[in-house]
Design an enzyme around this catalytic site. Sequence first.
Site, mmCIF file in Angstrom:
data_model
loop_
_atom_site.group_PDB
_atom_site.id
_atom_site.type_symbol
_atom_site.label_atom_id
_atom_site.label_comp_id
_atom_site.label_asym_id
_atom_site.label_seq_id
_atom_site.Cartn_x
_atom_site.Cartn_y
_atom_site.Cartn_z
ATOM 1 N N MET A 121 0.742 -1.246 0.287
ATOM 2 C CA MET A 121 0.268 0.140 0.062
ATOM 3 C C MET A 121 0.777 1.044 0.139
ATOM 4 O O MET A 121 2.471 1.233 0.336
ATOM 5 C CB MET A 121 -0.904 -0.686 1.399
ATOM 6 C CG MET A 121 -1.934 -0.898 1.626
ATOM 7 S SD MET A 121 -2.972 -0.999 2.504
ATOM 8 C CE MET A 121 -4.246 0.273 2.161
ATOM 9 N N HIS A 122 0.370 2.466 -0.580
ATOM 10 C CA HIS A 122 0.645 4.175 0.155
ATOM 11 C C HIS A 122 1.530 4.562 -1.216
ATOM 12 O O HIS A 122 2.087 5.666 -1.081
ATOM 13 C CB HIS A 122 1.228 3.693 1.449
ATOM 14 C CG HIS A 122 0.529 3.538 2.578
ATOM 15 N ND1 HIS A 122 -0.769 3.495 2.865
ATOM 16 C CD2 HIS A 122 1.021 2.569 3.394
ATOM 17 C CE1 HIS A 122 -1.064 2.497 3.625
ATOM 18 N NE2 HIS A 122 -0.725 2.622 4.372
ATOM 19 N N ASP A 178 -3.020 -5.105 0.373
ATOM 20 C CA ASP A 178 -1.900 -6.421 0.532
ATOM 21 C C ASP A 178 -2.583 -6.568 1.941
ATOM 22 O O ASP A 178 -3.219 -8.384 1.758
ATOM 23 C CB ASP A 178 -0.944 -6.678 0.537
ATOM 24 C CG ASP A 178 -0.009 -4.983 1.681
ATOM 25 O OD1 ASP A 178 -0.586 -4.666 2.482
ATOM 26 O OD2 ASP A 178 1.143 -4.837 2.287
#
Length: 484
Positions: free
Chosen positions: A79-80, A236
């Site tokens: 992520m991110h 995830d």
Amino acid sequence: MYLGIDIGTSGVKAVLVSEAGAVVATAARELALSHPALLWSEQDPDAWVDAAVGAVDDLAARHPREVARVRSIGLSGQMHGATLLDEDGAPLRPAILWNDGRSHAECVALERRCPSLHTIAGNLAMPGFTAPKLLWVARHEPKIFARVAKVLLPKAYVRYRLTGEMVEDMSDGAGTLWLDVGLRRWSPLLLHATGLDLHHMPRLVEGSDVSATLAPDYAQRWGMTRDVVVAGGAGDNAASAIGLGAIAPGDAFLSLGTSGVVFRVTDRFAPAPASAVHAFCHALPGRWHQMGVMLSAAASLAWLAGVMETPAPALLAPLGERVDGPSPVKFLPYLDGERTPHNDAAASGAFVGLRGATGRSQIVQAVLEGVAFAARDNLAALSAAGGPLAEVDLVGGGSRSPLWAQICADVLGIPVHRVEEGEVGAALGAARLGRLAATGENAAAVCTRPRRLASFTPRASVSAAYDEAYRRWRELYPALKECA
């Protein structure tokens, strides 16, 4: 057949899943990280694509008949990560990852600019999130920022390269600080606070919806005989939850991957920013989740293995499958800073209690316990935000170790269960989301719970010793912070 691809930090995993829901085959490719400056963590976006394509190439070579019958693909991913594209869809710079800590000052600025951030996004501004990274780029790389046409997360970039479509799912979108998490849509207000607007964002879909169709060149390359749909997929951890069948309110798990997560499903948007708990959309409509996040879980053991030039299994072997009490050495696993509960990108790791007689096994045990103590911090934060957890399933690379599982049970004081396919949970969850997108089946029928391989229960005397060790361990972070 269904295909799941997980774009991780240290590698990409691909799994083939049958109509019966069984994992038929897996493939993996490693990824390299770049740390060009203190607190920086970056990757080449095209390396994700090469690794994903290579993993599927491997499956197609070993299982051509099964791959030819693939009906859908699901994607999960770290992520991110800020993947900045120009108007031609080409990356402008290496992606800035989830464990990058450079944007602390920008987090302060973002919270000042947007007082309603916590209410809308449900989370504190942390350097790991995407929005502060864009403020950093605007400040330090203004020429690049001026050329940004789209911002994608890692799996969305892989989707774009596989399909030509720029699409993101709700769970990954929630980790940007640009999503109105309760309403499940991009927030113009939050985007404006970082100098962006809706045109910079990909289209949003639910994780179980169709997002695009696999490009014909790839379908031909892999011998696929029909139009293959690509699901929205998931970040995830939400994908791991789908792989574990954690879709009902209260379902929970502990992930010991590169990072560590304590995850709980909720039936509503339940932000708790005061505890540094994350509140995100789940990968299914009408579901959300809370997470406590530690930035270095299995990565701590991998770091020690690298320093000692010894494979992790060889480090663990002398300790057996259980220990009778805490190591005299204490370890803070803040190698990349920490999120829950400290929200401190500058936090650093430490060993405390070293003596001339300290042996390697005591240091190894301290690392396992330090991660377990950090997980207990996360468990406490989630309990404060929404009530206690009674038990957790264990997933991620760290789930391979019975020793670590027993330490976690003794430290957390609740049963911990090792489950089948725990190491490929995110990729399996992605494949399940792909199946839902292709078939429209009921999620409960597809997202079943895995078989439990072993259960580890707290041992009363050992847990009591860990209670005292945890109390002393918690004193280390504030004490060492004063010395930094």
